[in-house]
Enzyme design. Structure first.
Site, short mmCIF file in Angstrom:
data_model
loop_
_atom_site.label_atom_id
_atom_site.label_comp_id
_atom_site.label_asym_id
_atom_site.label_seq_id
_atom_site.Cartn_x
_atom_site.Cartn_y
_atom_site.Cartn_z
CB ALA A 244 -15.98 15.48 -17.22
N GLY B 58 -12.08 14.05 -20.22
CA GLY B 58 -11.36 14.80 -19.17
C GLY B 58 -10.17 14.03 -18.61
CD GLU C 45 -10.48 17.54 -22.11
OE1 GLU C 45 -11.30 17.02 -21.31
OE2 GLU C 45 -10.77 18.47 -22.86
CD GLU D 164 -14.38 14.84 -24.58
OE1 GLU D 164 -13.92 14.25 -25.58
OE2 GLU D 164 -13.66 15.18 -23.61
N1 CAA Z 1 -18.91 9.57 -16.02
C1 CAA Z 1 -19.69 8.95 -15.11
N2 CAA Z 1 -19.69 7.61 -14.94
C2 CAA Z 1 -18.88 6.87 -15.72
C3 CAA Z 1 -18.04 7.46 -16.70
C4 CAA Z 1 -18.07 8.88 -16.82
N3 CAA Z 1 -17.28 9.54 -17.69
N4 CAA Z 1 -17.38 6.47 -17.34
C5 CAA Z 1 -17.76 5.32 -16.77
N5 CAA Z 1 -18.66 5.55 -15.81
C6 CAA Z 1 -19.36 4.57 -14.95
C7 CAA Z 1 -20.41 3.81 -15.74
O1 CAA Z 1 -21.61 4.56 -15.82
C8 CAA Z 1 -20.52 2.57 -14.89
O2 CAA Z 1 -21.31 2.85 -13.76
P1 CAA Z 1 -22.63 1.93 -13.42
O3 CAA Z 1 -22.03 0.57 -13.14
O4 CAA Z 1 -23.17 2.60 -12.21
O5 CAA Z 1 -23.47 1.96 -14.63
C9 CAA Z 1 -19.10 2.32 -14.42
O6 CAA Z 1 -18.43 3.58 -14.55
C10 CAA Z 1 -18.35 1.30 -15.25
O7 CAA Z 1 -18.42 1.70 -16.60
P2 CAA Z 1 -18.93 0.73 -17.79
O8 CAA Z 1 -19.89 -0.27 -17.28
O9 CAA Z 1 -19.38 1.61 -18.91
O10 CAA Z 1 -17.54 0.01 -18.14
P3 CAA Z 1 -17.13 -0.63 -19.52
O11 CAA Z 1 -15.87 -1.39 -19.26
O12 CAA Z 1 -18.26 -1.35 -20.15
O13 CAA Z 1 -16.78 0.61 -20.48
C11 CAA Z 1 -15.81 2.76 -21.01
C12 CAA Z 1 -15.70 1.46 -20.19
C13 CAA Z 1 -15.62 2.46 -22.51
C14 CAA Z 1 -14.70 3.67 -20.54
C15 CAA Z 1 -17.21 3.41 -20.78
O14 CAA Z 1 -17.45 3.49 -19.38
C16 CAA Z 1 -17.37 4.79 -21.35
O15 CAA Z 1 -17.53 4.93 -22.55
N6 CAA Z 1 -17.31 5.83 -20.48
C17 CAA Z 1 -17.53 7.19 -20.85
C18 CAA Z 1 -16.36 7.77 -21.62
C19 CAA Z 1 -16.64 9.20 -22.04
O16 CAA Z 1 -17.52 9.46 -22.84
N7 CAA Z 1 -15.85 10.17 -21.51
C20 CAA Z 1 -16.02 11.57 -21.81
C21 CAA Z 1 -16.81 12.24 -20.74
S1 CAA Z 1 -17.27 13.89 -21.14
C22 CAA Z 1 -15.89 14.83 -20.78
O17 CAA Z 1 -14.89 14.35 -20.29
C23 CAA Z 1 -16.06 16.28 -21.10
C24 CAA Z 1 -14.88 17.13 -20.90
O18 CAA Z 1 -13.94 17.15 -21.69
C25 CAA Z 1 -14.86 18.07 -19.79
#
Ligand code: CAA
Length: 257
Positions: free
Chosen positions: A64, A108, A111, A131
């Site tokens: 998400a 998400g 999911e 998460e």
């Molecule tokens: N939401 C918003 N933006 C996201 C995102 C997310 N879930 N995941 C990645 N992005 C964005 C980053 O912020 C980045 O944007 P900027 O360049 O503007 O900073 C861009 O995508 C590229 O990401 P990274 O630079 O972080 O890429 P990376 O290759 O270094 O890492 C990754 C990849 C390990 C997937 C890392 O992006 C990450 O950890 N993302 C978040 C994963 C996460 O925590 N997901 C759970 C979300 S909460 C949820 O989903 C709740 C639910 O169940 C409803």
């Protein structure tokens, strides 16, 4: 016209590609709204027999949208809850949906993949419910569906540590149905979807309903439900055509009735 997804029909299959490359396809409200709309369109299109949802080489979806959620208050997530409502629409689709996953399927994203009917994974796929690392828990079925897919021990570990699982481990654990080379992911998923789309549509929908019933009821009730559905397929012309074609050693020409 969609801005965060792309759709195209190939044969009798709708391919939906999540497309927010700058955010690794993070699921924001707009994307979820568009995805729901595209799934509904495919469901209503009588030429379409199956749907494939995919992402990019790097990410199916990285969860998400954290930036969209970061400042929300309880009353907003409770009262509005758009992402979950959209996700529920996807699970209501009666036509088969295949998730074709390459790269990250996190939070998400994992999911969403689990809400599809089955997952075909590229060898690059990485699944996880991270998460916990950002101070929340899975919110669109992760704790429930992952546990049903891979069992309590592994699901608990994934949800409590936030670690990712590669494609091979995901296949061993029963999360994905098969692994294919990344370059062949979409063509392979389309081929599988087209094969399904060529069978009798009502029978495909009944089979999907029966398998899903296994998650919702007892074995005795589930087996009875299946038997009654099995009985009812004999009311279809497609049952006559399928069995006659077998006896006559020819390919069945199903008419979806
Ligand atoms: N939401 C918003 N933006 C996201 C995102 C997310 N879930 N995941 C990645 N992005 C964005 C980053 O912020 C980045 O944007 P900027 O360049 O503007 O900073 C861009 O995508 C590229 O990401 P990274 O630079 O972080 O890429 P990376 O290759 O270094 O890492 C990754 C990849 C390990 C997937 C890392 O992006 C990450 O950890 N993302 C978040 C994963 C996460 O925590 N997901 C759970 C979300 S909460 C949820 O989903 C709740 C639910 O169940 C409803």
């Amino acid at each position: 016209m969609f801005e965060t997804i792309e759709t195209r029909n190939e044969g009798n299959v709708t391919l939906i590609t999540l497309s927010r490359p700058d955010a690794l396809n993070a699921l924001n409200a707009q994307l979820m709204g568009e995805l729901t709309q595209a799934v509904k369109q495919a469901e209503e299109d009588t030429a379409i027999g199956a749907i494939v949802i995919t992402g990019s080489e790097k990410a199916f979806a990285a969860g998400a949208d954290i930036k969209e959620m970061a400042d929300l208050e309880f009353s907003q997530v409770f009262n509005e809850d758009k992402v979950s409502a959209a996700m529920d629409e996807i699970t209501r689709c009666r036509k088969p949906i295949i998730a074709a996953v390459a790269g990250y399927a996190l939070g998400g994203g994992c999911e969403l993949a689990m809400m599809c009917d089955f997952i075909i994974a590229a060898d690059t796929a990485k699944f996880g419910q991270p998460e916990i690392t950002i101070g929340v828990i899975p919110g669109i079925g992760g704790t429930q569906r992952l546990t049903r897919f891979i069992g309590k021990s592994k699901a608990m570990e994934m949800c409590l540590t936030g670690r990712m699982m590669g494609a091979e481990e995901a296949e061993r654990a029963g999360l994905v149905s098969r692994i294919v080379p990344a370059a062949e992911l979409v063509s392979n998923a389309l081929e599988v979807a087209q094969r399904i789309a060529e069978f009798s549509r009502p029978v495909v929908m009944m089979a999907k309903e029966c398998v899903n019933r296994a998650y919702e009821t007892t074995l005795t009730e589930g087996v009875l439900f299946e038997r009654r559905v099995f009985n009812s397929v004999f009311a279809l012309e497609d049952q006559k055509e399928g069995m006659t074609a077998f006896v006559e050693k020819r390919k069945a020409a199903f008419k979806n009735r």
